[in-house]
Write an enzyme that holds these catalytic residues in place. Structure first.
Site, short mmCIF file in Angstrom:
data_model
loop_
_atom_site.label_atom_id
_atom_site.label_comp_id
_atom_site.label_asym_id
_atom_site.label_seq_id
_atom_site.Cartn_x
_atom_site.Cartn_y
_atom_site.Cartn_z
CB CYS A 253 57.64 -65.66 -73.51
SG CYS A 253 56.62 -66.35 -72.34
NE ARG A 254 61.88 -67.96 -67.77
CZ ARG A 254 61.64 -68.43 -66.53
NH1 ARG A 254 61.94 -69.90 -66.39
NH2 ARG A 254 60.83 -67.85 -66.00
#
Length: 297
Positions: A253-254
């Site tokens: 994800c981030r």
């Protein structure tokens, strides 16, 4: 006449299907009623309330649950937020909460923090003893089950558990497997972060890892709740994101937090699963790594 009527009613009863029972949640999840029964048993699980503010925990939690802060399982490391602490730190944390490597453990609380705690325990080789309360505290309340308040007594233990070397992967590992048909690299961020329209904090080059489809982690939940979607829907979503049965799923994800929920669900469905901790923040800050903006993987 009476005999024939009773026989007819019996035949109807046999022909009428029983009322449908709620499907059991996948592996690594437990329903509220099943957990309540276990807590009344001889060997109650270690309960961990993860990621909720301390004041909220103090005001209402499941009896026996110990409080775990988000910062206990997600720290800043190498300039990236929400990374897993080291193995020694995690062993001390969970041992201090009563996790000893023999008793079952049940997690509930804020969904991403709960998933992060699951990843931490899986990294320490404890996943076969760990489950997450499906639907969390909301589902527990909805089932009419009791809560308590105040602090819980400490039950310390020693957790001797070497970390799994294969669970956490880095950018070089991911880059070497891009294009491998047996490896599904999946992005768990919201679509606007995936496309690059709203990059998110710390993103040097907006977009995503080329070849990685998008599957926002909240799509794995029943809308408006923290309860899992039915298993057939979960499998469909994973397959639509490119994870065929037997594939290895790599969640990112981030920073690794949102990917933790995707990791948990993929593990529950039986996939061989890896977590790219550091995720897109780590990937995009190296100009030699390719990136792609837009909706196409």
């Amino acid at each position: 006449m009476r005999t024939r009527l009773l026989a007819a009613l019996a035949a109807v009863a046999l022909a009428t299907p029983a009322a449908a029972q709620p499907a059991a949640p996948p592996r690594f999840f437990v329903a509220p009623a099943a957990l309540a029964a276990e807590l009344r048993g001889a060997q109650a699980p270690v309960l961990l309330d993860v990621g909720r503010p301390l004041a909220t925990y103090d005001s209402a939690h499941i009896a026996g649950a110990r409080h775990v802060q988000l910062v206990d399982v997600a720290i800043e490391k190498d300039g990236i937020a929400y990374e897993l602490p080291g193995a020694d730190t995690l062993r001390a944390l969970f041992g201090g909460l009563g996790v000893d490597g023999t008793r079952p453990v049940v997690l509930y609380g804020e969904p991403l923090a709960t998933a992060r705690a699951f990843v931490a325990l899986d990294w320490l080789g404890q996943a076969d003893r760990v489950r997450v309360l499906d639907g969390g505290l909301d589902a527990w309340r909805a089932a009419g089950l009791p809560l308590t308040f105040g602090a819980e007594p400490a039950r310390r233990a020693t957790l001797a558990a070497p970390p799994r070397a294969d669970l956490l992967v880095d950018a070089a590992w991911v880059d070497a497997r891009r294009g491998d048909p047996a490896v599904a690299i999946i992005d768990a961020r919201p679509l606007l972060e995936y496309t690059g329209a709203t990059p998110g904090t710390g993103i040097a080059r907006p977009g995503h890892i080329p070849g990685s489809p998008s599957l926002f982690w909240r799509r794995l939940l029943v809308e408006g709740t923290t309860a899992l979607r039915p298993e057939t829907e979960l499998r469909r979503l994973l397959e639509e994101a490119g994870a065929a049965p037997g594939d290895t799923v790599v969640a990112y994800c981030r920073t690794g937090m949102q990917a933790s929920w995707l990791y948990l669900v993929a593990r529950a469905l039986g996939y061989e699963t890896r977590l790219y901790d550091g995720s897109y923040v780590d990937w995009a800050r190296n100009p030699d790594r390719p990136t792609r903006a837009g909706r196409l993987p």
